[in-house]
Design a protein around this motif. Structure first.
Motif, mmCIF file in Angstrom:
data_model
loop_
_atom_site.group_PDB
_atom_site.id
_atom_site.type_symbol
_atom_site.label_atom_id
_atom_site.label_comp_id
_atom_site.label_asym_id
_atom_site.label_seq_id
_atom_site.Cartn_x
_atom_site.Cartn_y
_atom_site.Cartn_z
ATOM 1 N N ARG A 98 -37.912 35.260 2.168
ATOM 2 C CA ARG A 98 -39.110 34.441 1.917
ATOM 3 C C ARG A 98 -40.165 35.173 1.089
ATOM 4 O O ARG A 98 -41.362 35.015 1.268
ATOM 5 C CB ARG A 98 -39.697 33.924 3.240
ATOM 6 C CG ARG A 98 -38.582 33.174 4.005
ATOM 7 C CD ARG A 98 -39.037 32.166 4.996
ATOM 8 N NE ARG A 98 -37.850 31.438 5.473
ATOM 9 C CZ ARG A 98 -37.769 30.141 5.662
ATOM 10 N NH1 ARG A 98 -38.799 29.381 5.413
ATOM 11 N NH2 ARG A 98 -36.671 29.574 6.085
ATOM 12 N N GLY A 111 -34.369 35.359 -3.068
ATOM 13 C CA GLY A 111 -33.318 34.349 -3.175
ATOM 14 C C GLY A 111 -33.537 33.453 -4.387
ATOM 15 O O GLY A 111 -32.588 33.133 -5.108
ATOM 16 N N SER A 112 -34.779 33.072 -4.632
ATOM 17 C CA SER A 112 -35.071 32.216 -5.802
ATOM 18 C C SER A 112 -34.713 32.937 -7.095
ATOM 19 O O SER A 112 -34.151 32.330 -8.018
ATOM 20 C CB SER A 112 -36.552 31.831 -5.828
ATOM 21 O OG SER A 112 -36.864 31.036 -4.719
ATOM 22 N N GLY A 162 -39.233 35.456 -2.378
ATOM 23 C CA GLY A 162 -38.826 35.095 -3.736
ATOM 24 C C GLY A 162 -37.537 35.746 -4.225
ATOM 25 O O GLY A 162 -37.103 35.470 -5.348
ATOM 26 N N ARG A 213 -34.787 22.506 -4.679
ATOM 27 C CA ARG A 213 -35.863 23.065 -5.508
ATOM 28 C C ARG A 213 -35.323 23.674 -6.807
ATOM 29 O O ARG A 213 -36.079 23.906 -7.747
ATOM 30 C CB ARG A 213 -36.685 24.105 -4.733
ATOM 31 C CG ARG A 213 -35.955 25.395 -4.471
ATOM 32 C CD ARG A 213 -36.746 26.286 -3.520
ATOM 33 N NE ARG A 213 -36.886 25.655 -2.217
ATOM 34 C CZ ARG A 213 -37.988 25.741 -1.464
ATOM 35 N NH1 ARG A 213 -39.034 26.426 -1.865
ATOM 36 N NH2 ARG A 213 -38.038 25.147 -0.302
ATOM 37 N N VAL A 236 -30.120 37.458 1.494
ATOM 38 C CA VAL A 236 -31.234 38.384 1.248
ATOM 39 C C VAL A 236 -31.433 39.192 2.532
ATOM 40 O O VAL A 236 -31.360 38.630 3.642
ATOM 41 C CB VAL A 236 -32.520 37.610 0.866
ATOM 42 C CG1 VAL A 236 -33.718 38.538 0.751
ATOM 43 C CG2 VAL A 236 -32.298 36.853 -0.445
ATOM 44 N N ILE A 295 -24.895 33.400 -0.513
ATOM 45 C CA ILE A 295 -26.109 34.067 -1.000
ATOM 46 C C ILE A 295 -26.786 34.666 0.223
ATOM 47 O O ILE A 295 -26.831 34.032 1.281
ATOM 48 C CB ILE A 295 -27.050 33.100 -1.758
ATOM 49 C CG1 ILE A 295 -28.327 33.833 -2.205
ATOM 50 C CG2 ILE A 295 -27.364 31.854 -0.975
ATOM 51 C CD1 ILE A 295 -29.226 33.024 -3.161
#
Ligand SMILES: CC(C)(COP(=O)(O)OP(=O)(O)OC[C@H]1O[C@@H](n2cnc3c(N)ncnc32)[C@H](O)[C@@H]1OP(=O)(O)O)[C@@H](O)C(=O)NCCC(=O)NCCS
Length: 166
Positions: free
Chosen positions: A85, A89-90, A87, A119, A79, A77
């Protein structure tokens, strides 16, 4: 930003993001091999695309196995450095988990940061009876039980062939 499957013509931009996100060329090489592998799953190669069409991130998940049972291995994965940081990747992680659930897959494993993946619900894989291919990975080898998870599927995780070339 939207999350969508990779489309025709996206690969040069995806590989550029991966090369920028990782200091070593290992992950980009792995990704090229995963794209060409039998374990590639089109519905699980996802990009994050900005409103202007720029690709901000990518995640791939490929077929893996626990013994003879199907599982999935997530990664790499990545980014783009200027967008980390925030969001992205989330969003890629949540979309992957939703897609894998929609496909009726039982489990997903990842080797990575113990600060990041819990998370999303990942736990140490050994707590689910899933052993890493390399015991030295320890708690960095994590697993997530998906909706179709069947307790009792235990054993060593086997990644798709390209991971053996790392
Ligand atoms: C790891 C990566 C994919 C995360 O994507 P991202 O878009 O930066 O992550 P998000 O913005 O969704 O981060 C969500 C949370 O995780 C934290 N986080 C991000 N990257 C992290 C990392 N590498 N380790 C630990 N925590 C991390 C963020 O601080 C944020 O925390 P918060 O919600 O408390 O603020 C991205 O930073 C990246 O491409 N890094 C370089 C390549 C890499 O290391 N890939 C993963 C290999 S395991």
């Amino acid at each position: 930003m939207i999350i969508r499957r990779e489309g025709p013509g996206d690969r040069p931009e995806i590989l550029a993001v991966v090369e920028a996100a990782f200091p070593e060329p290992v992950e980009a090489k792995l990704l090229r091999e995963l794209f060409a592998s039998r374990e590639y799953i089109p519905a699980l190669s996802l990009v994050a695309e900005a409103a202007n069409g720029e690709i901000l991130g990518h995640v791939i998940t490929t077929r893996g196995w626990i013994g003879k049972a199907n599982s999935l291995g997530l990664g790499p994965i990545a980014v783009a450095p200027g967008y980390q940081r925030q969001g992205v990747g989330s969003a890629l992680m949540h979309a992957t988990i939703a897609a894998a659930n929609g496909m009726g897959e039982p489990s997903l494993v990842v080797l990575g940061s113990t600060e990041y993946y819990p998370r999303f619900g990942f736990v140490p894989a050994d707590s689910m009876g899933i052993n890493p291919p390399d015991p030295s990975w320890g708690s960095h080898f994590m697993a997530l039980a998906l909706d179709a998870y069947a307790p009792g599927v235990h054993g060593q995780f086997k990644y798709s062939e390209p991971f053996n070339h790392l």
